[in-house]
Write a protein that holds these residues in place. Structure first.
Motif, PDB file in Angstrom:
ATOM      1  N   MET A   1       0.781  -1.304   0.162  1.00 25.19           N
ATOM      2  CA  MET A   1      -0.066  -0.211  -0.021  1.00 25.19           C
ATOM      3  C   MET A   1       0.890   1.292  -0.128  1.00 25.19           C
ATOM      4  O   MET A   1       2.011   1.157   0.527  1.00 25.19           O
ATOM      5  CB  MET A   1      -0.926  -0.031   1.219  1.00 25.19           C
ATOM      6  CG  MET A   1      -1.892  -1.085   0.968  1.00 25.19           C
ATOM      7  SD  MET A   1      -3.229  -0.919   2.332  1.00 25.19           S
ATOM      8  CE  MET A   1      -2.251  -0.654   3.811  1.00 25.19           C
ATOM      9  N   LEU A   2       0.117   2.134  -0.341  1.00 23.05           N
ATOM     10  CA  LEU A   2       0.980   3.713  -0.679  1.00 23.05           C
ATOM     11  C   LEU A   2       1.632   4.009   1.042  1.00 23.05           C
ATOM     12  O   LEU A   2       2.865   4.415   1.129  1.00 23.05           O
ATOM     13  CB  LEU A   2       0.241   4.709  -1.123  1.00 23.05           C
ATOM     14  CG  LEU A   2      -0.050   4.688  -2.494  1.00 23.05           C
ATOM     15  CD1 LEU A   2      -1.298   5.782  -2.975  1.00 23.05           C
ATOM     16  CD2 LEU A   2       1.307   4.963  -3.294  1.00 23.05           C
ATOM     17  N   SER A   3       0.882   3.702   1.743  1.00 24.10           N
ATOM     18  CA  SER A   3       1.106   4.188   3.244  1.00 24.10           C
ATOM     19  C   SER A   3       2.533   3.457   3.708  1.00 24.10           C
ATOM     20  O   SER A   3       3.264   3.759   4.437  1.00 24.10           O
ATOM     21  CB  SER A   3       0.203   3.817   4.200  1.00 24.10           C
ATOM     22  OG  SER A   3      -0.109   2.316   4.107  1.00 24.10           O
ATOM     23  N   ASP A   4       2.822   2.300   2.937  1.00 27.90           N
ATOM     24  CA  ASP A   4       4.335   1.505   3.396  1.00 27.90           C
ATOM     25  C   ASP A   4       5.427   2.270   2.572  1.00 27.90           C
ATOM     26  O   ASP A   4       6.569   2.070   3.257  1.00 27.90           O
ATOM     27  CB  ASP A   4       4.209   0.110   2.784  1.00 27.90           C
ATOM     28  CG  ASP A   4       3.270  -0.933   3.458  1.00 27.90           C
ATOM     29  OD1 ASP A   4       3.427  -1.207   4.647  1.00 27.90           O
ATOM     30  OD2 ASP A   4       2.171  -1.171   2.980  1.00 27.90           O
ATOM     31  N   VAL A   5       5.184   2.831   1.600  1.00 20.04           N
ATOM     32  CA  VAL A   5       6.446   3.556   1.151  1.00 20.04           C
ATOM     33  C   VAL A   5       6.228   5.151   0.850  1.00 20.04           C
ATOM     34  O   VAL A   5       7.252   5.807   0.278  1.00 20.04           O
ATOM     35  CB  VAL A   5       6.375   2.995  -0.468  1.00 20.04           C
ATOM     36  CG1 VAL A   5       6.803   1.532  -0.303  1.00 20.04           C
ATOM     37  CG2 VAL A   5       5.280   3.331  -1.455  1.00 20.04           C
ATOM     38  N   ILE A   6       5.377   5.653   1.504  1.00 22.80           N
ATOM     39  CA  ILE A   6       5.223   7.242   1.323  1.00 22.80           C
ATOM     40  C   ILE A   6       6.419   7.941   1.839  1.00 22.80           C
ATOM     41  O   ILE A   6       6.894   8.943   1.195  1.00 22.80           O
ATOM     42  CB  ILE A   6       3.928   7.854   2.116  1.00 22.80           C
ATOM     43  CG1 ILE A   6       3.780   9.211   1.953  1.00 22.80           C
ATOM     44  CG2 ILE A   6       4.282   7.585   3.763  1.00 22.80           C
ATOM     45  CD1 ILE A   6       2.949   9.280   0.533  1.00 22.80           C
ATOM     46  N   ASP A   7       7.282   7.326   2.748  1.00 28.88           N
ATOM     47  CA  ASP A   7       8.504   8.125   3.073  1.00 28.88           C
ATOM     48  C   ASP A   7       9.690   8.034   1.887  1.00 28.88           C
ATOM     49  O   ASP A   7      10.462   8.902   1.672  1.00 28.88           O
ATOM     50  CB  ASP A   7       9.300   7.511   4.136  1.00 28.88           C
ATOM     51  CG  ASP A   7       9.777   6.137   4.146  1.00 28.88           C
ATOM     52  OD1 ASP A   7       8.734   5.452   3.465  1.00 28.88           O
ATOM     53  OD2 ASP A   7      10.727   5.794   4.178  1.00 28.88           O
ATOM     54  N   LEU A   8       9.507   7.287   0.980  1.00 31.83           N
ATOM     55  CA  LEU A   8      10.398   7.125  -0.213  1.00 31.83           C
ATOM     56  C   LEU A   8       9.801   7.979  -1.307  1.00 31.83           C
ATOM     57  O   LEU A   8      10.593   8.451  -2.194  1.00 31.83           O
ATOM     58  CB  LEU A   8      10.330   5.577  -0.845  1.00 31.83           C
ATOM     59  CG  LEU A   8      10.462   4.571   0.080  1.00 31.83           C
ATOM     60  CD1 LEU A   8      10.505   3.099  -0.558  1.00 31.83           C
ATOM     61  CD2 LEU A   8      12.020   4.855   0.703  1.00 31.83           C
ATOM     62  N   LEU A   9       8.751   8.497  -1.373  1.00 34.35           N
ATOM     63  CA  LEU A   9       7.873   9.215  -2.625  1.00 34.35           C
ATOM     64  C   LEU A   9       8.410  10.740  -2.377  1.00 34.35           C
ATOM     65  O   LEU A   9       8.364  11.203  -1.456  1.00 34.35           O
ATOM     66  CB  LEU A   9       6.500   8.749  -2.589  1.00 34.35           C
ATOM     67  CG  LEU A   9       6.062   7.321  -2.797  1.00 34.35           C
ATOM     68  CD1 LEU A   9       4.481   7.482  -3.018  1.00 34.35           C
ATOM     69  CD2 LEU A   9       6.642   6.799  -4.090  1.00 34.35           C
ATOM     70  N   ALA A  10       8.503  11.531  -3.723  1.00 37.56           N
ATOM     71  CA  ALA A  10       8.707  12.603  -3.870  1.00 37.56           C
ATOM     72  C   ALA A  10       7.717  13.285  -4.768  1.00 37.56           C
ATOM     73  O   ALA A  10       7.368  12.752  -5.788  1.00 37.56           O
ATOM     74  CB  ALA A  10      10.165  12.859  -4.218  1.00 37.56           C
ATOM     75  N   ASP A  11       7.692  14.637  -4.894  1.00 38.27           N
ATOM     76  CA  ASP A  11       6.669  15.496  -5.531  1.00 38.27           C
ATOM     77  C   ASP A  11       7.515  15.218  -6.761  1.00 38.27           C
ATOM     78  O   ASP A  11       8.800  15.862  -6.849  1.00 38.27           O
ATOM     79  CB  ASP A  11       6.798  16.786  -4.823  1.00 38.27           C
ATOM     80  CG  ASP A  11       5.761  17.937  -5.736  1.00 38.27           C
ATOM     81  OD1 ASP A  11       5.652  17.599  -6.798  1.00 38.27           O
ATOM     82  OD2 ASP A  11       5.077  18.871  -4.836  1.00 38.27           O
ATOM     83  N   PRO A  12       6.703  15.114  -7.853  1.00 41.48           N
ATOM     84  CA  PRO A  12       7.626  15.190  -9.332  1.00 41.48           C
ATOM     85  C   PRO A  12       7.839  16.400  -9.762  1.00 41.48           C
ATOM     86  O   PRO A  12       8.821  16.640 -10.708  1.00 41.48           O
ATOM     87  CB  PRO A  12       6.605  14.645 -10.159  1.00 41.48           C
ATOM     88  CG  PRO A  12       5.211  14.613  -9.620  1.00 41.48           C
ATOM     89  CD  PRO A  12       5.406  14.528  -8.023  1.00 41.48           C
TER      90      PRO A  12
END
Ligand SMILES: C[S@@+](CC[C@H](N)C(=O)[O-])C[C@H]1O[C@@H](n2cnc3c(N)ncnc32)[C@H](O)[C@@H]1O
Length: 290
Positions: A1-12
């Protein structure tokens, strides 16, 4: 789920941090105030102002991929890719408790990423694909996958130096971006088809062969950003395919776009009811060049 990886994601748009909106994961919002909607199916599209330049595989190609891969015909490929990801994490001394972050680029149905996540305890994965049909599958492929629609040729919507391993299976490679998002000891595991892959089908079906020197070209293009780690490994095996599996294999590949479906089906019908077909690809591992 997105909640598992949100810390890795960045604003494009500007690379800033993303956090869930106040609406319980219907949106994610960047530190700089950009809002991205989370689709009903659970994936998020993270692309900058220019939008997506490619559409990737369509729904029928994704269906064909699901059908073919669920037959287990590529099991030696998935085993080899997972094995190399495990080795990459071991070499970087990534502890299971650290929740290893694995990204797959052009992840399709999530077959390879799910296998890696099932094998590597506590790992979590970001499945990136430019195709929304793929993202819908990806979002449900594994509980620890966060599915993201993004273009591999643009700035990846991932934080700098955040990723332990990147997997690329028959999909686009953006070496500069891979080097940016990888941790210093992170590695990219690439599976590239080799001459001889599906060779028995090429002439009867009129599909293009794999170009010679594909792996060498990939390594050359990556130089300056990434360099080869260890020896590339050739994985070759035989598959027993019936006509339905051959049809699914061709339907999931770019050949499906070059030959009229009717013509393709007529050619497949001329084949023996089952055939022995060679699968051949090379696993290459790449680490930071600097
Ligand atoms: C040959 S398929 C491989 C899928 C998956 N890795 C597998 O082997 O099952 C290539 C995938 O890359 C995706 N793709 C193509 N161009 C892309 C791009 N520019 N950015 C992200 N994904 C892309 C396609 O939509 C497709 O799902």
């Amino acid at each position: 789920m997105l909640s598992d990886v949100i810390d890795l994601l960045a604003d494009p748009v500007d690379g800033s941090r993303l956090t869930p909106g106040e609406d319980r994961w219907q949106t994610v919002v960047s530190d700089t105030g950009h809002t991205y909607e989370v689709a009903r199916q659970g994936y998020v599209t993270l692309c900058g102002g220019a939008g997506l330049r490619y559409s990737g595989d369509d729904a029928s190609m994704i269906d064909a991929r699901e059908t073919f891969l669920s037959g287990g015909h590529f099991a030696p490929f998935v085993e080899a890719v997972t094995h190399h990801v495990e080795e990459a994490l071991d070499e970087a001394h990534v502890a299971e408790e650290a929740h290893p972050a694995i990204v797959e680029i052009g992840a399709g149905t999530g077959y390879y990423l799910s296998h890696a996540l099932d094998t590597i305890q506590n790992s979590r994965g970001v499945g990136i694909d430019v195709s929304t049909a793929a993202a819908k599958r990806l979002a449900n492929a594994h509980p620890r996958i966060g599915a993201v629609v993004a273009d591999a040729w643009s700035t990846l919507p991932l934080r700098e130096g955040s990723v332990d391993a990147i997997m690329v299976v028959f999909a686009p490679r953006n070496a500069a971006e891979f080097a940016r998002i990888l941790k210093p000891a992170g590695q990219v595991v690439v599976l590239t088809p080799e001459v001889g892959h599906l060779v028995e089908l090429r002439e009867p079906l009129g599909i293009l062969d794999v170009e010679e020197g594909k792996v060498d070209r990939m390594i050359k293009q990556a130089s300056g950003h990434l360099k080869v780690v260890g020896e590339p490994e050739t994985v070759e095996f035989e598959m027993n395919l019936d006509q339905a599996s051959i049809s699914a294999q061709i339907g999931m590949s770019p050949s499906a776009r070059h030959i009229h479906p009717q013509v393709l089906q007529e050619r497949i019908a001329q084949l023996p009811s089952t055939m022995t077909v060679t699968a051949r690809a090379v696993v290459t591992r790449l680490g930071q060049a600097h």
